[in-house]
Design a protein around this motif. Sequence first.
Motif, mmCIF file in Angstrom:
data_model
loop_
_atom_site.group_PDB
_atom_site.id
_atom_site.type_symbol
_atom_site.label_atom_id
_atom_site.label_comp_id
_atom_site.label_asym_id
_atom_site.label_seq_id
_atom_site.Cartn_x
_atom_site.Cartn_y
_atom_site.Cartn_z
ATOM 1 N N ALA A 31 -13.911 5.775 6.938
ATOM 2 C CA ALA A 31 -14.306 6.830 6.282
ATOM 3 C C ALA A 31 -13.543 6.729 4.918
ATOM 4 O O ALA A 31 -14.269 7.715 3.787
ATOM 5 N N GLU A 32 -12.562 6.516 4.746
ATOM 6 C CA GLU A 32 -11.718 6.185 3.484
ATOM 7 C C GLU A 32 -12.491 5.131 2.167
ATOM 8 O O GLU A 32 -12.365 5.610 1.237
ATOM 9 N N GLY A 33 -13.641 4.262 2.774
ATOM 10 C CA GLY A 33 -14.443 3.737 1.779
ATOM 11 C C GLY A 33 -13.630 2.511 0.972
ATOM 12 O O GLY A 33 -13.989 2.045 -0.067
ATOM 13 N N VAL A 34 -12.595 1.991 1.449
ATOM 14 C CA VAL A 34 -11.932 1.270 1.014
ATOM 15 C C VAL A 34 -12.530 -0.137 1.037
ATOM 16 O O VAL A 34 -12.809 -0.608 2.099
ATOM 17 N N GLU A 35 -13.018 -0.840 -0.225
ATOM 18 C CA GLU A 35 -13.671 -2.063 -0.324
ATOM 19 C C GLU A 35 -12.763 -3.399 -0.453
ATOM 20 O O GLU A 35 -13.299 -4.428 0.197
ATOM 21 N N HIS A 36 -12.053 -3.272 -1.206
ATOM 22 C CA HIS A 36 -11.197 -4.572 -1.842
ATOM 23 C C HIS A 36 -9.702 -3.853 -2.115
ATOM 24 O O HIS A 36 -9.840 -2.818 -2.637
ATOM 25 N N VAL A 37 -9.126 -4.925 -1.981
ATOM 26 C CA VAL A 37 -7.415 -4.627 -2.316
ATOM 27 C C VAL A 37 -7.084 -5.937 -3.246
ATOM 28 O O VAL A 37 -7.029 -6.902 -2.655
ATOM 29 N N SER A 38 -6.389 -5.642 -4.083
ATOM 30 C CA SER A 38 -5.754 -6.685 -4.971
ATOM 31 C C SER A 38 -4.231 -6.539 -5.139
ATOM 32 O O SER A 38 -4.013 -5.067 -5.418
ATOM 33 N N VAL A 39 -3.394 -7.219 -5.023
ATOM 34 C CA VAL A 39 -1.927 -7.284 -5.277
ATOM 35 C C VAL A 39 -1.603 -7.800 -6.545
ATOM 36 O O VAL A 39 -1.783 -9.000 -6.700
ATOM 37 N N HIS A 40 -0.721 -7.012 -7.527
ATOM 38 C CA HIS A 40 0.010 -7.739 -8.596
ATOM 39 C C HIS A 40 1.238 -7.527 -8.663
ATOM 40 O O HIS A 40 1.728 -6.402 -9.099
ATOM 41 N N PRO A 41 2.015 -8.508 -8.579
ATOM 42 C CA PRO A 41 3.587 -8.213 -8.991
ATOM 43 C C PRO A 41 3.589 -8.119 -10.408
ATOM 44 O O PRO A 41 3.030 -8.869 -11.069
ATOM 45 N N CYS A 42 4.688 -7.010 -10.623
ATOM 46 C CA CYS A 42 4.691 -6.811 -12.213
ATOM 47 C C CYS A 42 6.232 -7.083 -12.674
ATOM 48 O O CYS A 42 6.579 -6.760 -13.869
ATOM 49 N N GLY A 43 6.831 -7.881 -12.182
ATOM 50 C CA GLY A 43 8.294 -8.516 -12.559
ATOM 51 C C GLY A 43 8.976 -7.296 -12.112
ATOM 52 O O GLY A 43 8.818 -6.107 -11.942
ATOM 53 N N GLY A 44 10.352 -7.574 -11.897
ATOM 54 C CA GLY A 44 11.365 -6.463 -11.540
ATOM 55 C C GLY A 44 11.252 -6.089 -10.265
ATOM 56 O O GLY A 44 10.728 -6.862 -9.331
ATOM 57 N N GLN A 45 11.106 -4.844 -10.040
ATOM 58 C CA GLN A 45 10.963 -4.290 -8.873
ATOM 59 C C GLN A 45 9.754 -3.201 -8.610
ATOM 60 O O GLN A 45 9.373 -2.603 -7.962
ATOM 61 N N ALA A 46 8.603 -3.684 -9.430
ATOM 62 C CA ALA A 46 7.344 -3.210 -9.754
ATOM 63 C C ALA A 46 6.290 -4.021 -9.082
ATOM 64 O O ALA A 46 6.260 -5.316 -9.144
ATOM 65 N N LEU A 47 5.358 -3.359 -8.372
ATOM 66 C CA LEU A 47 4.233 -3.742 -7.770
ATOM 67 C C LEU A 47 3.148 -3.120 -8.034
ATOM 68 O O LEU A 47 3.210 -1.597 -7.817
ATOM 69 N N THR A 48 1.918 -3.480 -8.398
ATOM 70 C CA THR A 48 0.723 -2.873 -8.588
ATOM 71 C C THR A 48 -0.404 -3.332 -7.528
ATOM 72 O O THR A 48 -0.538 -4.527 -7.656
ATOM 73 N N VAL A 49 -0.964 -2.233 -6.892
ATOM 74 C CA VAL A 49 -1.801 -2.552 -5.898
ATOM 75 C C VAL A 49 -3.132 -1.941 -6.586
ATOM 76 O O VAL A 49 -3.383 -0.667 -6.831
#
Length: 120
Positions: A31-49
């Motif tokens: 029901a949440e409609g998630v189609e795709h996920v990408s993961v991007h480490p941003c350096g240091g302690q940051a992560l963008t999903v």
Amino acid sequence: MHLIHVRLHTPRDFRVPDDLAAQFIAQATSAEGVEHVSVHPCGGQALTVGVYVTAESLLVAEESALAVSRRSVARVPALRRSRITSCSAALVGVYFDRLLEHPGGDGRTMRLPDEDTSAS
């Protein structure tokens, strides 16, 4: 489809698991409609999903992405010491640049009224 960026603050010793995107998707309900996920480490302690969500509105897409992200942080062992710092729609700059190139239609690029003060 909406692209929602979820930003995480991760522990110093964090290593991105090869299957983190799949683990994220596994936390979503149909029901949440998630189609795709990408993961991007941003350096240091940051992560963008990047969470791609099919939803009737941007608000619903953001709510779905946040719910899935909260479950992922709670359930995925590699993320348990991480915290969500933000969750918001991605700005697609090229789209808005093109709107500015073609004035009219939706009112976003209307000319400002003439501010000639000599007539006042």
